[in-house]
Structure formats: C-alpha cells, structure tokens
Design a protein around this motif. Structure first.
Motif, PDB file in Angstrom:
ATOM      1  N   HIS A 172      25.139  13.270  16.060  1.00  7.36           N
ATOM      2  CA  HIS A 172      23.984  13.883  16.708  1.00  7.36           C
ATOM      3  C   HIS A 172      24.096  15.406  16.550  1.00  7.36           C
ATOM      4  CE1 HIS A 172      27.173  13.876  19.797  1.00  7.36           C
ATOM      5  NE2 HIS A 172      26.634  15.016  20.187  1.00  7.36           N
ATOM      6  N   HIS A 214      30.361  21.035  14.984  1.00  8.41           N
ATOM      7  CA  HIS A 214      29.855  19.896  15.750  1.00  8.41           C
ATOM      8  C   HIS A 214      28.953  19.029  14.887  1.00  8.41           C
ATOM      9  CE1 HIS A 214      26.914  17.750  18.204  1.00  8.41           C
ATOM     10  NE2 HIS A 214      27.868  17.662  19.116  1.00  8.41           N
ATOM     11  N   THR A 259      31.847  17.700  24.594  1.00 11.37           N
ATOM     12  CA  THR A 259      33.047  18.076  23.844  1.00 11.37           C
ATOM     13  C   THR A 259      32.966  19.555  23.493  1.00 11.37           C
ATOM     14  OG1 THR A 259      33.177  15.859  22.891  1.00 11.37           O
ATOM     15  CG2 THR A 259      34.385  17.602  21.747  1.00 11.37           C
ATOM     16  N   GLU A 281      29.842  15.128  14.209  1.00 11.20           N
ATOM     17  CA  GLU A 281      29.210  14.171  15.123  1.00 11.20           C
ATOM     18  C   GLU A 281      27.988  13.543  14.461  1.00 11.20           C
ATOM     19  OE1 GLU A 281      30.329  13.200  18.039  1.00 11.20           O
ATOM     20  OE2 GLU A 281      31.833  14.736  18.444  1.00 11.20           O
ATOM     21  N   GLU A 317      25.278  16.838  25.100  1.00  4.67           N
ATOM     22  CA  GLU A 317      25.224  15.385  24.895  1.00  4.67           C
ATOM     23  C   GLU A 317      26.603  14.731  24.945  1.00  4.67           C
ATOM     24  OE1 GLU A 317      23.745  12.169  21.574  1.00  4.67           O
ATOM     25  OE2 GLU A 317      22.505  13.934  21.955  1.00  4.67           O
ATOM     26  N   CYS A 318      27.560  15.248  24.198  1.00  6.57           N
ATOM     27  CA  CYS A 318      28.870  14.580  24.110  1.00  6.57           C
ATOM     28  C   CYS A 318      29.941  15.198  25.002  1.00  6.57           C
ATOM     29  CB  CYS A 318      29.359  14.513  22.661  1.00  6.57           C
ATOM     30  SG  CYS A 318      29.671  16.115  21.874  1.00  6.57           S
ATOM     31  N   CYS A 348      28.991  20.784  24.026  1.00  4.51           N
ATOM     32  CA  CYS A 348      27.724  20.136  23.718  1.00  4.51           C
ATOM     33  C   CYS A 348      27.250  19.366  24.950  1.00  4.51           C
ATOM     34  CB  CYS A 348      27.910  19.178  22.541  1.00  4.51           C
ATOM     35  SG  CYS A 348      26.471  18.138  22.184  1.00  4.51           S
TER      36      CYS A 348
END
Length: 104
Positions: A48, A42, A34, A46, A31-32, A29
């Motif tokens: 988001h 996801h 991960t 998460e 954003e994160c 991802c």
C-alpha cells in the motif's frame, strides 16, 4: 528501541534515498503503523502507499521517531524547533517539502 524500516537503513535511520547528516527522522505510516526512513522506502516495501497521519494541535500521538536517540515525538514536538527535543540533533529542514505526504 523502535525499529526504522527502509532500504539500506544505517544506525541513525538514514536510507538509500535520504542520507545526509540531518536525515534522521522516521515517520509512521497511518495504515500500517510502521516507522519508515522515508515514503519511498515504504512504498517500495509495502503493498500500500504511505498514508499520512491526521494531525491537530492537541494531538499527543507519537508518530515521529528520532533515529539518533530513538525518542518518539508527536507532531507539535517535531515541528517546534527543527531538532530532537531529547538529544538536540538537528533535523533536515527540507523535510518540510514532503510534509503533505507525512501529515494531513
């Protein structure tokens, strides 16, 4: 060895949503940062939504992970042959149906 997050993830990165022999690719991802077995995992785990990675032909950023051998790949390496450049395990061709979720 990089960890693949997800729901019910097995030793090769297959999850409860996608578990065929060929579902061994984890995407990171934006954003994160991960690795997840899939965007469903996801989004369920998460706070988001999964954010797609911006990719270009010259990008060397490693954002895809083979669940069989744990090699990290950039977008071009992943798209080149439909299989892992390290161990040769074939990837699920139907992943192309979700390309706009993982890459932009």
């Amino acid at each position: 060895m990089k960890r693949i997050s997800g729901i019910g993830v097995d030793e090769h990165g297959r999850c409860s949503h996608y578990d065929s022999e060929y579902d061994v690719v984890a995407n990171q991802c934006y954003e994160c940062r991960t690795y997840y077995a899939c965007y469903h995992c996801h989004d369920e785990m998460e706070e988001h939504s999964f954010k797609a990675w911006p990719v270009s032909k010259d990008s060397q950023v490693k954002i895809i992970l083979c669940g069989v051998c744990s090699v990290e790949m950039n977008y071009d390496q992943y798209k080149q042959s439909g299989s892992c450049p390290n161990c040769g395990h074939q990837f699920n061709s139907k992943c192309a149906n979700h390309e706009d979720i993982y890459f932009c």
